[in-house]
Design a protein around this motif. Structure first.
Motif, mmCIF file in Angstrom:
data_model
loop_
_atom_site.group_PDB
_atom_site.id
_atom_site.type_symbol
_atom_site.label_atom_id
_atom_site.label_comp_id
_atom_site.label_asym_id
_atom_site.label_seq_id
_atom_site.Cartn_x
_atom_site.Cartn_y
_atom_site.Cartn_z
ATOM 1 N N SER A 1 0.831 -1.208 0.000
ATOM 2 C CA SER A 1 0.000 0.000 0.000
ATOM 3 C C SER A 1 0.864 1.257 0.000
ATOM 4 C CB SER A 1 -0.930 -0.007 1.217
ATOM 5 O OG SER A 1 -1.761 -1.152 1.215
ATOM 6 N N VAL A 2 1.935 1.239 0.796
ATOM 7 C CA VAL A 2 2.827 2.401 0.828
ATOM 8 C C VAL A 2 3.485 2.614 -0.527
ATOM 9 C CG1 VAL A 2 4.956 3.295 1.842
ATOM 10 C CG2 VAL A 2 3.229 2.258 3.307
ATOM 11 N N LEU A 3 3.920 1.535 -1.169
ATOM 12 C CA LEU A 3 4.534 1.666 -2.491
ATOM 13 C C LEU A 3 3.542 2.217 -3.513
ATOM 14 C CD1 LEU A 3 6.637 -1.638 -2.688
ATOM 15 C CD2 LEU A 3 7.461 0.675 -2.281
ATOM 16 N N VAL A 4 2.304 1.755 -3.448
ATOM 17 C CA VAL A 4 1.290 2.265 -4.373
ATOM 18 C C VAL A 4 1.030 3.746 -4.123
ATOM 19 C CG1 VAL A 4 -1.137 2.094 -5.020
ATOM 20 C CG2 VAL A 4 0.217 0.020 -4.741
ATOM 21 N N LEU A 5 0.941 4.138 -2.857
ATOM 22 C CA LEU A 5 0.715 5.546 -2.540
ATOM 23 C C LEU A 5 1.881 6.421 -2.992
ATOM 24 C CD1 LEU A 5 -0.874 5.246 1.031
ATOM 25 C CD2 LEU A 5 -2.028 5.789 -1.125
ATOM 26 N N VAL A 6 3.103 5.926 -2.825
ATOM 27 C CA VAL A 6 4.266 6.686 -3.291
ATOM 28 C C VAL A 6 4.227 6.849 -4.807
ATOM 29 C CG1 VAL A 6 6.773 6.607 -3.526
ATOM 30 C CG2 VAL A 6 5.726 6.077 -1.335
ATOM 31 N N ALA A 7 3.889 5.771 -5.513
ATOM 32 C CA ALA A 7 3.808 5.852 -6.975
ATOM 33 C C ALA A 7 2.724 6.836 -7.410
ATOM 34 C CB ALA A 7 3.540 4.465 -7.557
ATOM 35 N N VAL A 8 1.567 6.790 -6.755
ATOM 36 C CA VAL A 8 0.484 7.722 -7.094
ATOM 37 C C VAL A 8 0.906 9.158 -6.819
ATOM 38 C CG1 VAL A 8 -1.860 8.421 -6.481
ATOM 39 C CG2 VAL A 8 -1.315 6.001 -6.765
ATOM 40 N N PHE A 9 1.582 9.385 -5.699
ATOM 41 C CA PHE A 9 2.036 10.737 -5.358
ATOM 42 C C PHE A 9 3.028 11.268 -6.388
ATOM 43 C CE2 PHE A 9 5.253 13.392 -3.291
ATOM 44 C CZ PHE A 9 4.465 14.432 -2.820
ATOM 45 N N LEU A 10 3.986 10.424 -6.795
ATOM 46 C CA LEU A 10 4.976 10.862 -7.773
ATOM 47 C C LEU A 10 4.334 11.156 -9.123
ATOM 48 C CD1 LEU A 10 7.945 8.427 -6.965
ATOM 49 C CD2 LEU A 10 7.725 10.830 -6.344
ATOM 50 N N VAL A 11 3.414 10.297 -9.544
ATOM 51 C CA VAL A 11 2.738 10.537 -10.820
ATOM 52 C C VAL A 11 1.911 11.815 -10.754
ATOM 53 C CG1 VAL A 11 0.987 9.639 -12.396
ATOM 54 C CG2 VAL A 11 2.730 8.106 -11.467
ATOM 55 N N PHE A 12 1.221 12.037 -9.644
ATOM 56 C CA PHE A 12 0.391 13.236 -9.504
ATOM 57 C C PHE A 12 1.245 14.501 -9.545
ATOM 58 C CE2 PHE A 12 -1.605 16.424 -6.731
ATOM 59 C CZ PHE A 12 -2.793 16.621 -7.420
ATOM 60 N N LYS A 13 2.392 14.475 -8.874
ATOM 61 C CA LYS A 13 3.264 15.644 -8.871
ATOM 62 C C LYS A 13 3.973 15.842 -10.209
ATOM 63 C CE LYS A 13 2.642 17.153 -4.688
ATOM 64 N NZ LYS A 13 2.066 18.504 -4.432
ATOM 65 N N ALA A 14 4.139 14.775 -10.981
ATOM 66 C CA ALA A 14 4.848 14.882 -12.256
ATOM 67 C C ALA A 14 3.934 15.222 -13.423
ATOM 68 C CB ALA A 14 5.582 13.571 -12.563
ATOM 69 N N LEU A 15 2.631 15.200 -13.223
ATOM 70 C CA LEU A 15 1.710 15.476 -14.325
ATOM 71 C C LEU A 15 1.917 16.859 -14.944
ATOM 72 C CD1 LEU A 15 -1.644 13.847 -13.131
ATOM 73 C CD2 LEU A 15 -0.134 13.112 -14.987
ATOM 74 N N PRO A 16 2.151 17.922 -14.159
ATOM 75 C CA PRO A 16 2.374 19.229 -14.805
ATOM 76 C C PRO A 16 3.566 19.243 -15.752
ATOM 77 C CG PRO A 16 1.890 19.521 -12.480
ATOM 78 C CD PRO A 16 2.063 18.051 -12.692
ATOM 79 N N ALA A 17 4.596 18.449 -15.474
ATOM 80 C CA ALA A 17 5.761 18.431 -16.359
ATOM 81 C C ALA A 17 5.466 17.746 -17.683
ATOM 82 C CB ALA A 17 6.929 17.740 -15.666
ATOM 83 N N LEU A 18 4.422 16.919 -17.734
ATOM 84 C CA LEU A 18 4.062 16.232 -18.971
ATOM 85 C C LEU A 18 3.182 17.079 -19.878
ATOM 86 C CD1 LEU A 18 3.306 12.686 -17.499
ATOM 87 C CD2 LEU A 18 5.431 13.527 -18.495
ATOM 88 N N ASP A 19 2.761 18.228 -19.392
ATOM 89 C CA ASP A 19 1.920 19.114 -20.193
ATOM 90 C C ASP A 19 2.786 19.842 -21.221
ATOM 91 O OD1 ASP A 19 0.019 20.714 -21.248
ATOM 92 O OD2 ASP A 19 -0.380 21.878 -19.425
ATOM 93 N N PRO A 20 2.513 19.691 -22.512
ATOM 94 C CA PRO A 20 3.363 20.359 -23.516
ATOM 95 C C PRO A 20 3.363 21.877 -23.394
ATOM 96 C CG PRO A 20 1.989 18.665 -24.526
ATOM 97 C CD PRO A 20 1.487 18.853 -23.122
ATOM 98 N N SER A 21 2.291 22.439 -22.877
ATOM 99 C CA SER A 21 2.212 23.897 -22.779
ATOM 100 C C SER A 21 2.864 24.446 -21.525
ATOM 101 C CB SER A 21 0.742 24.336 -22.806
ATOM 102 O OG SER A 21 0.040 23.789 -21.693
ATOM 103 N N ALA A 22 3.359 23.559 -20.643
ATOM 104 C CA ALA A 22 3.960 24.029 -19.397
ATOM 105 C C ALA A 22 5.317 24.659 -19.680
ATOM 106 C CB ALA A 22 4.110 22.871 -18.415
ATOM 107 N N GLN A 23 5.614 25.714 -18.961
ATOM 108 C CA GLN A 23 6.887 26.403 -19.100
ATOM 109 C C GLN A 23 7.818 25.949 -17.984
ATOM 110 O OE1 GLN A 23 6.225 30.592 -19.158
ATOM 111 N NE2 GLN A 23 5.133 30.583 -21.120
ATOM 112 N N ILE A 24 8.958 25.423 -18.370
ATOM 113 C CA ILE A 24 9.937 24.922 -17.411
ATOM 114 C C ILE A 24 10.992 25.994 -17.190
ATOM 115 C CG2 ILE A 24 11.618 23.110 -16.912
ATOM 116 C CD1 ILE A 24 10.039 21.275 -18.727
ATOM 117 N N GLU A 25 11.197 26.339 -15.932
ATOM 118 C CA GLU A 25 12.195 27.347 -15.616
ATOM 119 C C GLU A 25 13.596 26.787 -15.838
ATOM 120 O OE1 GLU A 25 11.605 28.723 -11.696
ATOM 121 O OE2 GLU A 25 9.582 29.500 -12.070
ATOM 122 N N SER A 26 14.449 27.576 -16.374
ATOM 123 C CA SER A 26 15.831 27.172 -16.626
ATOM 124 C C SER A 26 16.769 28.206 -16.025
ATOM 125 C CB SER A 26 16.102 27.036 -18.130
ATOM 126 O OG SER A 26 15.866 28.269 -18.780
#
Length: 226
Positions: free
Chosen positions: A31-56
């Motif tokens: 359960s902890v591993l599943v929750l960690v995976a869900v948390f990481l995917v949820f936090k990484a979703l904005p980076a998968l948006d093509p219109s998102a601007q990544i600071e450099s």
């Protein structure tokens, strides 16, 4: 004549409790591993948006990562410089010089130290070793400041690259010593006895028979230590 179907033996109370605890622990871990995976995917979703601007960074990616890579490699090199001779000496002492009782006791201690998690060494280095070593840095700057390696302002916290190298050396020393001891013990006994029969001293025997045989094993110990 038909035989009665086999009956499943009834588990004792202790066995049932142990099975329940084991199943519960496995479910909690999954359960902890599943929750960690869900948390990481949820936090990484904005980076998968093509219109998102990544600071450099203004100087580019290499200017940001370069110092981190250099610090990692430099501290690892310092740790190897400090730990390799000590681990070889400890391994030789346990395998060829120490009495059997002392060698056995030292072997147990080294194995226990090798099992300590690296995060414990890191916390010890930050909380204990860095404040302890800071006056030494101040003394080196006051008395040996004419050397380029000791000149300049002294860190007030003691958290320098040298501290990192020493802590890393202390961390990998038990692992490298344990591996070196096992490698030295694998030296063919006939090679050692042949060297001694030719009139070699114990140290000459180690130079001629033990160290050449253990060269590749010591290299592997250094790689595994880091």
């Amino acid at each position: 004549m038909t035989s009665a179907p086999p009956t499943t033996p009834r588990l004792r109370r202790g066995d049932r409790i142990f099975r329940g605890v084991s199943i519960g622990a496995g479910v909690v871990i999954l359960s902890v591993l599943v929750l960690v995976a869900v948390f990481l995917v949820f936090k990484a979703l904005p980076a998968l948006d093509p219109s998102a601007q990544i600071e450099s960074t203004p100087d580019g990616f290499l200017a940001f990562v370069g110092p981190l890579v250099f610090g990692t490699l430099f501290s690892a090199a310092l740790a190897l410089i400090f730990a390799t001779p000590l681990s070889i000496g400890i391994g030789l002492f346990i395998s060829h010089y120490a009495p059997r009782r002392i060698a056995s006791a030292l072997g147990y201690v080294i194995d226990l130290l090798a099992a300590i998690p690296s995060v414990v060494y890191g916390l010890w280095g930050i909380q204990v070793f860095a404040p302890f070593i800071q006056p030494v840095y101040q003394w080196l700057a006051d008395n040996w400041g004419f050397l380029p390696i000791f000149e300049g302002p002294v860190s007030g916290t003691g958290r320098t690259i040298l501290t990192v190298g020493v802590v890393l050396a202390i961390m990998i020393l038990p692992i490298m010593s344990a591996l070196a001891r096992e490698v030295f013990l694998q030296t063919p006994r006939l090679h050692e006895e042949a060297a001694l029969a030719l009139g070699a001293t114990r140290w000459e025997m180690i130079q001629m028979a033990v160290l050449p045989f253990a060269r590749s094993g010591l290299l592997s110990a250094a790689m595994l230590g880091l």
